[in-house]
Design a protein around this motif. Structure first.
Motif, PDB file in Angstrom:
ATOM      1  N   UNK A  69     118.252  31.244  27.425  1.00 29.26           N
ATOM      2  CA  UNK A  69     119.372  30.859  28.290  1.00 29.26           C
ATOM      3  C   UNK A  69     119.465  29.339  28.451  1.00 29.26           C
ATOM      4  N   UNK A  70     118.510  28.593  27.891  1.00 28.18           N
ATOM      5  CA  UNK A  70     118.553  27.135  27.943  1.00 28.18           C
ATOM      6  C   UNK A  70     117.591  26.498  28.921  1.00 28.18           C
ATOM      7  N   UNK A  71     116.659  27.259  29.489  1.00 29.92           N
ATOM      8  CA  UNK A  71     115.677  26.692  30.416  1.00 29.92           C
ATOM      9  C   UNK A  71     114.536  26.093  29.603  1.00 29.92           C
ATOM     10  N   UNK A  72     114.156  24.851  29.938  1.00 31.29           N
ATOM     11  CA  UNK A  72     113.078  24.158  29.237  1.00 31.29           C
ATOM     12  C   UNK A  72     111.745  24.875  29.443  1.00 31.29           C
ATOM     13  N   UNK A  73     111.032  25.077  28.344  1.00 31.92           N
ATOM     14  CA  UNK A  73     109.743  25.769  28.369  1.00 31.92           C
ATOM     15  C   UNK A  73     108.751  25.111  29.319  1.00 31.92           C
ATOM     16  N   UNK A  74     108.823  23.786  29.480  1.00 26.20           N
ATOM     17  CA  UNK A  74     107.883  23.064  30.349  1.00 26.20           C
ATOM     18  C   UNK A  74     108.061  23.401  31.834  1.00 26.20           C
ATOM     19  N   UNK A  75     109.175  24.016  32.180  1.00 22.24           N
ATOM     20  CA  UNK A  75     109.421  24.395  33.575  1.00 22.24           C
ATOM     21  C   UNK A  75     108.971  25.822  33.868  1.00 22.24           C
ATOM     22  N   UNK A  76     108.436  26.510  32.864  1.00 24.83           N
ATOM     23  CA  UNK A  76     108.070  27.913  33.004  1.00 24.83           C
ATOM     24  C   UNK A  76     106.599  28.125  32.671  1.00 24.83           C
ATOM     25  N   UNK A  77     105.881  28.774  33.564  1.00 24.85           N
ATOM     26  CA  UNK A  77     104.513  29.190  33.277  1.00 24.85           C
ATOM     27  C   UNK A  77     104.427  30.695  33.514  1.00 24.85           C
ATOM     28  N   UNK A  78     103.435  31.299  32.892  1.00 26.87           N
ATOM     29  CA  UNK A  78     103.265  32.747  33.061  1.00 26.87           C
ATOM     30  C   UNK A  78     101.847  33.061  33.487  1.00 26.87           C
ATOM     31  N   UNK A  79     101.719  34.182  34.174  1.00 25.00           N
ATOM     32  CA  UNK A  79     100.411  34.717  34.544  1.00 25.00           C
ATOM     33  C   UNK A  79     100.569  36.227  34.658  1.00 25.00           C
ATOM     34  N   UNK A  80      99.522  36.940  34.341  1.00 18.52           N
ATOM     35  CA  UNK A  80      99.533  38.386  34.504  1.00 18.52           C
ATOM     36  C   UNK A  80      98.595  38.758  35.646  1.00 18.52           C
ATOM     37  N   UNK A  81      99.098  39.588  36.537  1.00 20.86           N
ATOM     38  CA  UNK A  81      98.260  40.153  37.584  1.00 20.86           C
ATOM     39  C   UNK A  81      97.974  41.628  37.321  1.00 20.86           C
ATOM     40  N   UNK A  82      98.576  42.161  36.256  1.00 21.05           N
ATOM     41  CA  UNK A  82      98.352  43.569  35.953  1.00 21.05           C
ATOM     42  C   UNK A  82      98.638  44.416  37.171  1.00 21.05           C
ATOM     43  N   UNK A  83      97.666  45.239  37.557  1.00 27.89           N
ATOM     44  CA  UNK A  83      97.819  46.125  38.713  1.00 27.89           C
ATOM     45  C   UNK A  83      97.206  45.541  39.977  1.00 27.89           C
ATOM     46  N   UNK A  84      96.836  44.266  39.957  1.00 24.56           N
ATOM     47  CA  UNK A  84      96.104  43.663  41.074  1.00 24.56           C
ATOM     48  C   UNK A  84      96.976  43.329  42.284  1.00 24.56           C
ATOM     49  N   UNK A  85      98.272  43.194  42.105  1.00 24.57           N
ATOM     50  CA  UNK A  85      99.153  42.830  43.226  1.00 24.57           C
ATOM     51  C   UNK A  85     100.194  43.917  43.465  1.00 24.57           C
ATOM     52  N   UNK A  86      99.708  45.075  43.800  1.00 24.48           N
ATOM     53  CA  UNK A  86     100.563  46.226  44.068  1.00 24.48           C
ATOM     54  C   UNK A  86     101.394  45.954  45.331  1.00 24.48           C
ATOM     55  N   UNK A  87     102.675  46.292  45.283  1.00 23.33           N
ATOM     56  CA  UNK A  87     103.522  46.198  46.482  1.00 23.33           C
ATOM     57  C   UNK A  87     103.533  47.509  47.241  1.00 23.33           C
ATOM     58  N   UNK A  88     103.713  48.605  46.534  1.00 23.05           N
ATOM     59  CA  UNK A  88     103.748  49.931  47.151  1.00 23.05           C
ATOM     60  C   UNK A  88     102.555  50.725  46.631  1.00 23.05           C
ATOM     61  N   UNK A  89     101.769  51.265  47.542  1.00 19.45           N
ATOM     62  CA  UNK A  89     100.536  51.957  47.157  1.00 19.45           C
ATOM     63  C   UNK A  89     100.716  53.463  46.993  1.00 19.45           C
ATOM     64  N   UNK A  90     101.944  53.945  47.011  1.00 23.55           N
ATOM     65  CA  UNK A  90     102.189  55.373  46.838  1.00 23.55           C
ATOM     66  C   UNK A  90     101.892  55.819  45.416  1.00 23.55           C
ATOM     67  N   UNK A  91     101.767  57.111  45.256  1.00 27.41           N
ATOM     68  CA  UNK A  91     101.518  57.695  43.939  1.00 27.41           C
ATOM     69  C   UNK A  91     102.722  58.525  43.528  1.00 27.41           C
ATOM     70  N   UNK A  92     103.884  57.891  43.570  1.00 26.09           N
ATOM     71  CA  UNK A  92     105.134  58.540  43.191  1.00 26.09           C
ATOM     72  C   UNK A  92     105.927  57.572  42.329  1.00 26.09           C
ATOM     73  N   UNK A  93     106.957  58.076  41.691  1.00 27.30           N
ATOM     74  CA  UNK A  93     107.711  57.257  40.744  1.00 27.30           C
ATOM     75  C   UNK A  93     108.383  56.055  41.402  1.00 27.30           C
ATOM     76  N   UNK A  94     108.867  56.198  42.636  1.00 28.35           N
ATOM     77  CA  UNK A  94     109.485  55.060  43.316  1.00 28.35           C
ATOM     78  C   UNK A  94     108.482  53.918  43.494  1.00 28.35           C
ATOM     79  N   UNK A  95     107.275  54.242  43.936  1.00 28.55           N
ATOM     80  CA  UNK A  95     106.241  53.219  44.110  1.00 28.55           C
ATOM     81  C   UNK A  95     105.882  52.590  42.772  1.00 28.55           C
ATOM     82  N   UNK A  96     105.687  53.417  41.769  1.00 25.70           N
ATOM     83  CA  UNK A  96     105.333  52.897  40.440  1.00 25.70           C
ATOM     84  C   UNK A  96     106.430  51.959  39.923  1.00 25.70           C
ATOM     85  N   UNK A  97     107.698  52.360  40.102  1.00 26.31           N
ATOM     86  CA  UNK A  97     108.815  51.552  39.595  1.00 26.31           C
ATOM     87  C   UNK A  97     108.882  50.191  40.280  1.00 26.31           C
TER      88      UNK A  97
END
Length: 173
Positions: free
Chosen positions: A134-162
């Motif tokens: 889209x034209x954003x300079x790569x130097x302005x973007x960093x990435x990190x993976x938290x995998x499953x470490x920063x869960x927002x919803x702790x339910x065990x249903x599709x809504x929580x997973x989504x």
């Protein structure tokens, strides 16, 4: 001898019952127990329930006014219904050239930690590549993976997973 033990045991049980079952009584009625002056019971300043005018978080852990991008199960490609969200984030970055963003890849808790860390990284890189296209300079973007470490919803249903399968876009100060 056993008769004496039985009598002592019975006396102990009766004494315990009487001691523990007794309750104090308050002769005051319910009206007398209620506070007479509601203002005298205030604990502090009332707080507004209105949303702040300039919130710092929009959804998930994404900095406002940007939006998180959600993913399908076990997938790292940007879904068609999420394109408008990532375009909105790109437009915001184009209008605010001084802003740098950390893209945080997240997963739901299914799968191994190692697999989810890799999937979160693929999701973050997918969003980064989309923003670069889209034209954003790569130097302005960093990435990190938290995998499953920063869960927002702790339910065990599709809504929580989504809700947990997402990229968050965090403004870096």
């Amino acid at each position: 001898m056993t008769n004496r033990i039985q009598v002592l045991l019975l006396a102990g049980v009766v004494f315990s019952f009487l001691t523990l079952s007794g309750c104090g009584s308050d002769s005051r009625t319910g009206e007398e127990l209620a506070p007479t002056d509601p203002e005298s019971q205030v604990m502090g300043q009332p707080e507004s329930l209105d949303s702040p005018e300039n919130p710092t978080i929009s959804e998930g852990r994404t900095s406002a006014p940007m939006l998180p991008v959600y993913f399908d199960f076990d997938d790292s490609s940007i879904r068609d219904d999420q394109v408008d969200r990532i375009v909105t984030n790109g437009d915001f970055m184009k209008e605010n050239n001084e802003v740098s963003v950390r893209i945080e890849g997240n997963t739901d808790p299914r799968g191994t930690n190692e697999y989810n860390m890799a999937l979160g990284e693929r999701r973050a890189l997918s969003a980064k590549n989309y923003l670069q296209n889209l034209g954003i300079d790569e130097n302005r973007l960093t990435t990190i993976s938290y995998g499953e470490e920063r869960i927002l919803l702790h339910g065990h249903d599709e809504l929580s997973y989504a809700q947990n399968r997402r990229d968050d876009f965090v403004i870096i100060e």
